[in-house]
Scaffold this motif. Structure first.
Motif, PDB file in Angstrom:
ATOM      1  N   THR A  83       0.834  -1.202   0.000  1.00  0.00           N
ATOM      2  CA  THR A  83       0.000   0.000   0.000  1.00  0.00           C
ATOM      3  C   THR A  83       0.865   1.246   0.000  1.00  0.00           C
ATOM      4  O   THR A  83       0.601   2.208  -0.740  1.00  0.00           O
ATOM      5  N   ALA A  84       1.922   1.250   0.812  1.00  0.00           N
ATOM      6  CA  ALA A  84       2.833   2.392   0.835  1.00  0.00           C
ATOM      7  C   ALA A  84       3.544   2.563  -0.500  1.00  0.00           C
ATOM      8  O   ALA A  84       3.733   3.696  -0.987  1.00  0.00           O
ATOM      9  N   VAL A  85       3.927   1.442  -1.125  1.00  0.00           N
ATOM     10  CA  VAL A  85       4.601   1.505  -2.423  1.00  0.00           C
ATOM     11  C   VAL A  85       3.709   2.178  -3.456  1.00  0.00           C
ATOM     12  O   VAL A  85       4.137   3.094  -4.178  1.00  0.00           O
ATOM     13  N   PHE A  86       2.454   1.767  -3.526  1.00  0.00           N
ATOM     14  CA  PHE A  86       1.599   2.330  -4.563  1.00  0.00           C
ATOM     15  C   PHE A  86       1.073   3.717  -4.211  1.00  0.00           C
ATOM     16  O   PHE A  86       0.743   4.502  -5.107  1.00  0.00           O
ATOM     17  N   GLY A  87       1.027   4.049  -2.933  1.00  0.00           N
ATOM     18  CA  GLY A  87       0.766   5.439  -2.581  1.00  0.00           C
ATOM     19  C   GLY A  87       1.894   6.334  -3.073  1.00  0.00           C
ATOM     20  O   GLY A  87       1.660   7.402  -3.657  1.00  0.00           O
ATOM     21  N   ALA A  88       3.153   5.886  -2.880  1.00  0.00           N
ATOM     22  CA  ALA A  88       4.311   6.654  -3.350  1.00  0.00           C
ATOM     23  C   ALA A  88       4.389   6.652  -4.875  1.00  0.00           C
ATOM     24  O   ALA A  88       4.781   7.654  -5.487  1.00  0.00           O
ATOM     25  N   PHE A  89       4.020   5.531  -5.499  1.00  0.00           N
ATOM     26  CA  PHE A  89       4.009   5.451  -6.963  1.00  0.00           C
ATOM     27  C   PHE A  89       3.038   6.479  -7.541  1.00  0.00           C
ATOM     28  O   PHE A  89       3.378   7.212  -8.485  1.00  0.00           O
ATOM     29  N   CYS A  90       1.838   6.551  -6.985  1.00  0.00           N
ATOM     30  CA  CYS A  90       0.847   7.510  -7.479  1.00  0.00           C
ATOM     31  C   CYS A  90       1.321   8.943  -7.266  1.00  0.00           C
ATOM     32  O   CYS A  90       1.135   9.807  -8.140  1.00  0.00           O
ATOM     33  N   ALA A  91       1.976   9.193  -6.141  1.00  0.00           N
ATOM     34  CA  ALA A  91       2.501  10.539  -5.888  1.00  0.00           C
ATOM     35  C   ALA A  91       3.598  10.884  -6.892  1.00  0.00           C
ATOM     36  O   ALA A  91       3.657  12.011  -7.404  1.00  0.00           O
ATOM     37  N   ALA A  92       4.457   9.900  -7.208  1.00  0.00           N
ATOM     38  CA  ALA A  92       5.552  10.151  -8.138  1.00  0.00           C
ATOM     39  C   ALA A  92       5.040  10.455  -9.545  1.00  0.00           C
ATOM     40  O   ALA A  92       5.629  11.259 -10.275  1.00  0.00           O
ATOM     41  N   LEU A  93       3.933   9.833  -9.930  1.00  0.00           N
ATOM     42  CA  LEU A  93       3.353  10.069 -11.253  1.00  0.00           C
ATOM     43  C   LEU A  93       2.284  11.154 -11.239  1.00  0.00           C
ATOM     44  O   LEU A  93       1.640  11.412 -12.255  1.00  0.00           O
ATOM     45  N   GLU A  94       2.094  11.775 -10.069  1.00  0.00           N
ATOM     46  CA  GLU A  94       1.098  12.839  -9.898  1.00  0.00           C
ATOM     47  C   GLU A  94      -0.301  12.347 -10.268  1.00  0.00           C
ATOM     48  O   GLU A  94      -1.070  13.041 -10.948  1.00  0.00           O
ATOM     49  N   LEU A  95      -0.612  11.147  -9.799  1.00  0.00           N
ATOM     50  CA  LEU A  95      -1.945  10.584  -9.984  1.00  0.00           C
ATOM     51  C   LEU A  95      -2.778  10.905  -8.749  1.00  0.00           C
ATOM     52  O   LEU A  95      -2.477  10.419  -7.658  1.00  0.00           O
ATOM     53  N   ASP A  96      -3.796  11.706  -8.901  1.00  0.00           N
ATOM     54  CA  ASP A  96      -4.629  12.117  -7.780  1.00  0.00           C
ATOM     55  C   ASP A  96      -5.780  11.136  -7.619  1.00  0.00           C
ATOM     56  O   ASP A  96      -6.772  11.195  -8.331  1.00  0.00           O
ATOM     57  N   ARG A  97      -5.609  10.195  -6.705  1.00  0.00           N
ATOM     58  CA  ARG A  97      -6.623   9.189  -6.409  1.00  0.00           C
ATOM     59  C   ARG A  97      -7.161   8.554  -7.692  1.00  0.00           C
ATOM     60  O   ARG A  97      -8.310   8.746  -8.077  1.00  0.00           O
ATOM     61  N   PRO A  98      -6.357   7.754  -8.364  1.00  0.00           N
ATOM     62  CA  PRO A  98      -6.831   7.106  -9.591  1.00  0.00           C
ATOM     63  C   PRO A  98      -7.889   6.055  -9.289  1.00  0.00           C
ATOM     64  O   PRO A  98      -8.056   5.618  -8.145  1.00  0.00           O
ATOM     65  N   HIS A  99      -8.622   5.664 -10.316  1.00  0.00           N
ATOM     66  CA  HIS A  99      -9.385   4.429 -10.242  1.00  0.00           C
ATOM     67  C   HIS A  99      -8.376   3.280 -10.244  1.00  0.00           C
ATOM     68  O   HIS A  99      -7.265   3.419 -10.763  1.00  0.00           O
ATOM     69  N   VAL A 100      -8.772   2.138  -9.686  1.00  0.00           N
ATOM     70  CA  VAL A 100      -7.859   0.995  -9.692  1.00  0.00           C
ATOM     71  C   VAL A 100      -8.639  -0.273  -9.984  1.00  0.00           C
ATOM     72  O   VAL A 100      -9.769  -0.453  -9.500  1.00  0.00           O
ATOM     73  N   ALA A 101      -8.057  -1.126 -10.819  1.00  0.00           N
ATOM     74  CA  ALA A 101      -8.600  -2.456 -11.078  1.00  0.00           C
ATOM     75  C   ALA A 101      -7.482  -3.463 -10.863  1.00  0.00           C
ATOM     76  O   ALA A 101      -6.340  -3.235 -11.281  1.00  0.00           O
ATOM     77  N   GLY A 102      -7.797  -4.557 -10.205  1.00  0.00           N
ATOM     78  CA  GLY A 102      -6.786  -5.568  -9.929  1.00  0.00           C
ATOM     79  C   GLY A 102      -7.350  -6.958 -10.067  1.00  0.00           C
ATOM     80  O   GLY A 102      -8.556  -7.182  -9.899  1.00  0.00           O
ATOM     81  N   ASN A 103      -6.474  -7.901 -10.373  1.00  0.00           N
ATOM     82  CA  ASN A 103      -6.841  -9.302 -10.529  1.00  0.00           C
ATOM     83  C   ASN A 103      -6.086 -10.141  -9.511  1.00  0.00           C
ATOM     84  O   ASN A 103      -4.874  -9.991  -9.364  1.00  0.00           O
TER      85      ASN A 103
END
Length: 276
Positions: A83-103
């Protein structure tokens, strides 16, 4: 075209650098795609073109999978770290609360990101974490057997098997209901991805005690399950609905554990509907 991004993630030993590989295409609201254990971002290829017509699609290789490097020492392959990794990933790409789909594993991570309120909607396809203990042991046993076979098969034999529908069925029928539809190149690539995933064993170990038990009230959540899922049985979708009564539960007729390949049009529609 693939790209990489590096960022810092907190750990007990101070901030650690993590690098993640991803592809990005399309336009519209951002949509993050997360694959399952032992897979790679190319699992989403059958639906990416459809999704990219309406969304800014970011498909990632989880750390230690695909071509993303393993996590550095000091970072565990558990849900809080991911969760911390993808929170930081979204911040690095400037993604403001993206939608997410996962399998599968990616679906569980998507739900965790929803629990942390880091995303604006969640679509989980056969997500992990809604199993009984017996169902978890069965799924982990199957995954370990798949990994063992993938690591023992010589590459020339995998390439030979992938050239026929029967061979592709032998290699991938555990996760696809229609394995013959998968291209030979994709089957070879995902067999190698399973064999070479540095994150496989530690992720599986971290999953032995995982259960998802939260109701994500106030967040749009879709849970979809293939009627022919042989890895995580579809009754787990009913369990997910009981835990999250406001979630939309969708049946995917004729689809296996990775439904993106079995019915791309249906899966893309479920994801787009869930992210509106």
């Amino acid at each position: 075209m693939s790209a990489t991004v590096s960022f810092k993630v907190p750990s007990a030993h101070g901030p650690q650098a993590v690098t993640v590989s991803y592809t990005r295409r399309g336009r519209g609201e951002p949509l993050l795609l997360l694959h399952g254990i032992g897979h790679h971002r190319q699992a989403w290829d059958p639906v990416t073109d459809i999704l990219a017509a309406d969304r800014d699609v970011i498909a990632v290789d989880l750390p230690g999978f695909g071509v993303s490097p393993a996590l550095p020492d000091g970072l565990a392959y558990d849900l809080p770290t991911t969760t911390a990794v993808f929170g930081a990933f979204c911040a690095a790409l400037e993604l403001d609360r993206p939608h997410v789909a996962g399998n599968s594993l990616g679906g569980l991570i998507a739900l965790e990101l929803g629990r942390a309120r880091l995303v604006r909607s969640v679509t989980a396809l056969s997500p992990a974490g809604f199993w009984s203990e017996a169902e978890r042991r069965y799924a982990f046993g199957v995954l370990l057997a798949m990994r063992h076979i993938a690591r023992r098969l010589p590459l020339p034999l995998v390439e030979q098997l992938s050239r026929s529908a029967a061979g592709r069925t032998a290699l991938t029928s555990t996760i696809y209901a229609r394995p013959a539809r998968r291209s030979p190149e994709a089957v070879v690539a995902e067999t190698r991805a399973l064999a070479e995933a540095a994150g496989f064993a530690p992720t599986l170990r971290a999953g032995t005690t995982v259960r998802f038990t939260d109701d994500l009230a106030g967040l749009p959540v879709t849970v979809a399950w293939g009627t022919q899922d042989r890895l995580l049985l579809r009754r787990q979708g009913v369990r997910a609905k009981q835990l999250m009564p406001r979630a939309r539960l969708v049946r995917l007729p004729g689809c296996g554990h990775c439904p993106m390949n079995d019915d791309p049009a249906l899966v893309a529609r479920v994801i787009l509907d869930g992210s509106r």
